[in-house]
Design a protein around this motif. Structure first.
Motif, PDB file in Angstrom:
ATOM      1  N   ARG A   1       0.805  -1.226   0.000  1.00 33.52           N
ATOM      2  CA  ARG A   1       0.000   0.000   0.000  1.00 33.52           C
ATOM      3  C   ARG A   1       0.838   1.277   0.000  1.00 33.52           C
ATOM      4  N   ILE A   2       2.145   1.158  -0.007  1.00 31.50           N
ATOM      5  CA  ILE A   2       3.032   2.319   0.019  1.00 31.50           C
ATOM      6  C   ILE A   2       3.146   2.907  -1.386  1.00 31.50           C
ATOM      7  N   THR A   3       3.016   4.226  -1.461  1.00 37.13           N
ATOM      8  CA  THR A   3       3.227   4.882  -2.752  1.00 37.13           C
ATOM      9  C   THR A   3       4.715   4.822  -3.099  1.00 37.13           C
ATOM     10  N   LEU A   4       5.023   4.940  -4.362  1.00 33.19           N
ATOM     11  CA  LEU A   4       6.418   4.891  -4.788  1.00 33.19           C
ATOM     12  C   LEU A   4       7.225   6.005  -4.130  1.00 33.19           C
ATOM     13  N   ASP A   5       6.667   7.193  -4.061  1.00 33.35           N
ATOM     14  CA  ASP A   5       7.359   8.321  -3.445  1.00 33.35           C
ATOM     15  C   ASP A   5       7.685   8.022  -1.983  1.00 33.35           C
TER      16      ASP A   5
ATOM     17  N   THR B   1      12.930   3.909   2.257  1.00 42.72           N
ATOM     18  CA  THR B   1      14.163   3.142   2.097  1.00 42.72           C
ATOM     19  C   THR B   1      15.385   4.018   2.383  1.00 42.72           C
ATOM     20  N   ALA B   2      15.362   5.257   1.960  1.00 46.26           N
ATOM     21  CA  ALA B   2      16.474   6.164   2.247  1.00 46.26           C
ATOM     22  C   ALA B   2      16.591   6.400   3.752  1.00 46.26           C
TER      23      ALA B   2
ATOM     24  N   GLU C   1      18.487   1.262  -0.369  1.00 43.80           N
ATOM     25  CA  GLU C   1      18.219   1.847  -1.673  1.00 43.80           C
ATOM     26  C   GLU C   1      17.453   0.847  -2.530  1.00 43.80           C
ATOM     27  N   ILE C   2      16.719   1.393  -3.462  1.00 47.52           N
ATOM     28  CA  ILE C   2      15.961   0.566  -4.393  1.00 47.52           C
ATOM     29  C   ILE C   2      16.775   0.477  -5.681  1.00 47.52           C
ATOM     30  N   VAL C   3      16.959  -0.729  -6.165  1.00 47.81           N
ATOM     31  CA  VAL C   3      17.690  -0.936  -7.402  1.00 47.81           C
ATOM     32  C   VAL C   3      16.794  -1.721  -8.348  1.00 47.81           C
TER      33      VAL C   3
END
Length: 79
Positions: free
Chosen positions: A48-52, A58-59, A64-66
Protein backbone atom coordinates in the motif's frame (compact mmCIF):
# COMPACT_ATOMS: atom_id res chain seq x y z
CA UNK A 1 21.87 -7.49 -1.18
CA UNK A 2 18.40 -9.00 -1.02
CA UNK A 3 16.04 -9.41 -3.93
CA UNK A 4 12.45 -9.15 -2.81
CA UNK A 5 9.77 -11.27 -4.44
CA UNK A 6 6.81 -10.53 -2.15
CA UNK A 7 5.36 -7.71 -0.08
CA UNK A 8 5.68 -9.95 2.99
CA UNK A 9 9.47 -9.98 2.49
CA UNK A 10 9.48 -6.17 2.29
CA UNK A 11 7.45 -6.01 5.50
CA UNK A 12 10.01 -8.17 7.30
CA UNK A 13 12.92 -6.19 5.83
CA UNK A 14 11.49 -2.82 6.92
CA UNK A 15 10.72 -3.97 10.46
CA UNK A 16 14.09 -5.71 10.89
CA UNK A 17 16.04 -2.76 9.55
CA UNK A 18 14.08 -0.25 11.65
CA UNK A 19 14.78 -2.27 14.80
CA UNK A 20 18.47 -2.64 13.91
CA UNK A 21 18.66 1.15 13.69
CA UNK A 22 16.92 1.35 17.08
CA UNK A 23 14.07 3.38 15.66
CA UNK A 24 10.51 3.04 16.88
CA UNK A 25 7.57 3.05 14.52
CA UNK A 26 6.77 6.50 15.93
CA UNK A 27 10.29 7.74 15.01
CA UNK A 28 9.93 6.57 11.42
CA UNK A 29 6.37 7.85 11.15
CA UNK A 30 7.41 11.31 12.33
CA UNK A 31 10.16 11.45 9.73
CA UNK A 32 7.68 10.37 7.05
CA UNK A 33 5.12 12.93 8.22
CA UNK A 34 2.45 10.35 9.07
CA UNK A 35 0.97 8.90 12.25
CA UNK A 36 2.47 5.92 14.03
CA UNK A 37 -0.69 3.91 13.39
CA UNK A 38 -0.51 4.66 9.65
CA UNK A 39 3.14 3.64 9.56
CA UNK A 40 2.28 0.43 11.41
CA UNK A 41 -0.26 -0.35 8.68
CA UNK A 42 2.27 0.36 5.93
CA UNK A 43 4.98 -1.74 7.57
CA UNK A 44 2.51 -4.64 7.88
CA UNK A 45 1.18 -4.21 4.33
CA UNK A 46 3.89 -2.50 2.24
CA UNK A 47 1.99 -3.10 -0.99
CA UNK A 48 0.00 0.00 0.00
CA UNK A 49 3.03 2.32 0.02
CA UNK A 50 3.23 4.88 -2.75
CA UNK A 51 6.42 4.89 -4.79
CA UNK A 52 7.36 8.32 -3.44
CA UNK A 53 6.92 7.17 0.17
CA UNK A 54 8.78 3.90 -0.59
CA UNK A 55 11.78 5.84 -1.86
CA UNK A 56 11.71 8.09 1.22
CA UNK A 57 11.32 5.14 3.60
CA UNK A 58 14.16 3.14 2.10
CA UNK A 59 16.47 6.16 2.25
CA UNK A 60 15.45 6.80 5.85
CA UNK A 61 16.33 3.19 6.69
CA UNK A 62 19.68 3.44 4.91
CA UNK A 63 18.53 1.24 2.04
CA UNK A 64 18.22 1.85 -1.67
CA UNK A 65 15.96 0.57 -4.39
CA UNK A 66 17.69 -0.94 -7.40
CA UNK A 67 15.84 -1.90 -10.56
CA UNK A 68 17.79 -4.08 -12.93
CA UNK A 69 17.38 -6.86 -15.41
CA UNK A 70 16.43 -10.08 -13.72
CA UNK A 71 19.26 -12.57 -13.62
CA UNK A 72 18.56 -15.70 -15.56
CA UNK A 73 20.28 -18.98 -15.05
CA UNK A 74 21.60 -20.70 -18.08
CA UNK A 75 20.55 -24.32 -18.21
CA UNK A 76 21.67 -26.61 -20.94
CA UNK A 77 19.09 -28.97 -22.25
CA UNK A 78 19.85 -32.63 -21.93
CA UNK A 79 18.27 -33.21 -25.31
Amino acid sequence: MSALATAKQASHLFATRRKALRLSQADVATRLGISQSRYSELEAAPERITLDRLITLTALLGLEIVVQDKQTTSRKSEW
